[in-house]
Design an enzyme around this catalytic site. Structure first.
Site, PDB file in Angstrom:
ATOM      1  N   HIS A  60      -4.297  -1.874  -6.312  1.00 25.53           N
ATOM      2  CA  HIS A  60      -3.565  -0.727  -6.844  1.00 25.53           C
ATOM      3  C   HIS A  60      -4.530   0.387  -7.262  1.00 25.53           C
ATOM      4  O   HIS A  60      -5.334   0.223  -8.166  1.00 25.53           O
ATOM      5  CB  HIS A  60      -2.664  -1.164  -8.005  1.00 25.53           C
ATOM      6  N   ASP A  97       0.810  -1.225   0.000  1.00 28.45           N
ATOM      7  CA  ASP A  97       0.000   0.000   0.000  1.00 28.45           C
ATOM      8  C   ASP A  97       0.843   1.274   0.000  1.00 28.45           C
ATOM      9  O   ASP A  97       0.443   2.289   0.559  1.00 28.45           O
ATOM     10  CB  ASP A  97      -0.958   0.017   1.210  1.00 28.45           C
TER      11      ASP A  97
HETATM   12  P1  IMO Z   1      -0.480  -4.227  -2.434  1.00 29.46           P
HETATM   13  O1  IMO Z   1      -0.019  -4.772  -3.725  1.00 29.46           O
HETATM   14  C1  IMO Z   1      -1.026  -4.581   1.863  1.00 29.46           C
HETATM   15  C2  IMO Z   1      -0.925  -8.617   3.611  1.00 29.46           C
HETATM   16  C3  IMO Z   1      -2.212  -9.109   4.232  1.00 29.46           C
HETATM   17  C4  IMO Z   1      -1.664 -10.036   5.307  1.00 29.46           C
HETATM   18  C5  IMO Z   1      -0.472 -10.674   4.605  1.00 29.46           C
HETATM   19  C6  IMO Z   1      -0.755 -12.018   3.969  1.00 29.46           C
HETATM   20  O2  IMO Z   1      -1.798  -3.512  -2.474  1.00 29.46           O
HETATM   21  O3  IMO Z   1       0.579  -3.432  -1.739  1.00 29.46           O
HETATM   22  P2  IMO Z   1      -2.116 -12.737   1.785  1.00 29.46           P
HETATM   23  O4  IMO Z   1      -3.559 -12.504   1.417  1.00 29.46           O
HETATM   24  O5  IMO Z   1      -1.158 -12.158   0.820  1.00 29.46           O
HETATM   25  O6  IMO Z   1      -1.822 -14.182   2.095  1.00 29.46           O
HETATM   26  O7  IMO Z   1      -1.937 -11.947   3.186  1.00 29.46           O
HETATM   27  O8  IMO Z   1      -0.068  -9.750   3.593  1.00 29.46           O
HETATM   28  N1  IMO Z   1      -1.047  -8.138   2.201  1.00 29.46           N
HETATM   29  C7  IMO Z   1      -1.047  -6.858   1.824  1.00 29.46           C
HETATM   30  N2  IMO Z   1      -1.028  -5.732   2.555  1.00 29.46           N
HETATM   31  N3  IMO Z   1      -1.015  -4.490   0.520  1.00 29.46           N
HETATM   32  C8  IMO Z   1      -0.980  -5.612  -0.233  1.00 29.46           C
HETATM   33  O9  IMO Z   1      -0.809  -5.568  -1.564  1.00 29.46           O
HETATM   34  C9  IMO Z   1      -1.054  -6.865   0.415  1.00 29.46           C
HETATM   35  N4  IMO Z   1      -1.100  -8.140  -0.007  1.00 29.46           N
HETATM   36  C10 IMO Z   1      -1.085  -8.905   1.085  1.00 29.46           C
HETATM   37  O10 IMO Z   1      -2.964  -8.042   4.773  1.00 29.46           O
HETATM   38  O11 IMO Z   1      -1.169  -9.320   6.403  1.00 29.46           O
HETATM   39 MG    MG Z   2      -2.967  -3.197  -0.766  1.00 31.49          MG
END
Ligand code: IMO
Ligand code: MG
Length: 352
Positions: free
Chosen positions: A43, A13
């Protein structure tokens, strides 16, 4: 072949979508490739004044550029088709632009079902972990095994290494971030894919092709998941509200904390970042708090100028250019630290 990569350096994020969108406007790319993760990503992009959120389809579609979901990704086909529809409904042409590597893995209903009950680490419940588990257990299904995907399939070797494929320039769009990486994050509070620069290479590319590595952070850290991350101080509630820190995928509140430079230093060095982008400086300005974790303790930098100069001096030490962004829509690509050099002496005095 030249590759520029966009990586999250914190916990996701950070505004990777915005930076990809801006790079696509600025540079000429022939392809955008997503190299890790699946629909767990969110995104957010402002395109022609309209806010759009994508989870899986790479941002090349916004500029009519071939957009490839790489073999390092996992694909929920139901969400894939829904996202194509969503983009079309919002005036983004996707026909003939979106591809899935034939060796990417498929997220199946059993995966999302299993993930939907997770409370232990607070996943996005998109089936990500169970799908990667089955991939490595050699029980998985690949994109090429699903007939409905036939029109979208691509062979990475043929596409990028064919004899008439010249002047290829790729933007590699990362999902998640280095501190959520399966090996380098705070295990088990991690995602199940590789989120660093090595992950780009795992999709069929080599180190000689990598040109620029854009590392993205925010002026403060956020994290979504079940470990405690936000200290019990009112200022973080304000940052959460001002920054509208809600998950783009799950709508959960993102926990907030000061930027952790010790983590960022590690991400910059381990991933060869040569452009560091700091998003959401405007939010810290709204709460007027300028703190950073540095060598284990909290450093109070007191105002925006000192805050930016401090990051400039640290970034310069690590051989990366530094850019700050003050709005959700775009970014100015001037290396702030060039002009800030004169202030660095004052900064040394300030920090004693
Ligand atoms: P972007 O691309 C923020 C976090 C989840 C959880 C951990 C594992 O938007 O930056 P998962 O579903 O991947 O097995 O979850 O990772 N998480 C993210 N947090 N942005 C993301 O993607 C995330 N993708 C997974 O909240 O703590
Ligand atoms: Mg995210």
């Amino acid at each position: 072949m030249k590759i520029d990569a966009v990586l999250g350096l914190s916990y996701g994020d950070e505004g990777k979508g915005k930076i990809c969108h801006s790079l696509l406007e600025k540079n000429k790319y022939t392809h955008v490739i997503r190299f890790n993760g699946g629909s767990n990503a969110g995104h957010t992009i402002y395109h022609n004044g309209k806010k759009l959120i994508t989870h899986l389809i790479p941002s090349g579609v916004f500029y009519g550029i071939k957009s490839v979901i790489g073999p390092g990704c996992v694909v929920d086909t139901h969400k894939f088709f829904k996202e194509l529809e969503y983009l079309e409904e919002n005036g983004i042409k996707t026909e003939g632009l979106v591809f899935i590597a034939k060796n990417a893995h498929l997220v199946q209903e059993i995966h999302t079902d299993e993930d939907s009950t997770d409370i232990s680490i607070g996943t996005t419940r998109t089936g990500n972990g169970p799908c990667y588990r089955d991939k490595y257990a050699r029980n998985g299904l690949r994109a090429e095994q699903y007939d409905k995907l036939e029109p979208y399939l691509i062979d990475i070797y043929k596409e990028f290494y064919g004899s008439n494929n010249k002047n290829i320039r790729i933007l590699a769009e990362g999902a998640q971030a280095f501190h959520l990486d399966i090996d380098w994050g705070d295990y088990p509070y991690v995602t199940s894919s590789h989120c660093g620069i090595g992950s780009v290479l795992l999709n069929g590319f080599n180190h000689k092709q990598i040109k620029n590595v854009y590392g993205i952070i925010k002026a403060y850290d956020t994290y979504v998941g079940s470990k405690k991350f936000q200290p019990d101080e009112e200022v973080f509630e304000r940052i959460q509200q001002e920054g509208q820190e809600f998950g783009a995928t799950t709508g959960r509140k993102r926990q907030c904390n000061w930027l952790n430079w010790d983590n960022i230093r590690k991400s910059i060095l381990m991933n060869g970042v040569n452009h560091l982008i700091i998003n959401k400086v405007d939010i810290l300005d709204k709460v007027n708090a300028w703190k950073i974790y540095y060598e284990g303790s909290v450093l109070d930098l007191q105002n925006q100028e000192t805050f930016e100069n401090w990051i400039c001096s640290k970034g310069t030490e690590l051989n990366t250019k530094v850019y700050f962004s003050y709005n959700p829509y775009d970014i100015k690509w001037d290396d702030k630290c060039k002009t800030a050099k004169n202030d660095l002496k004052n900064l040394d005095r300030f920090l004693g």
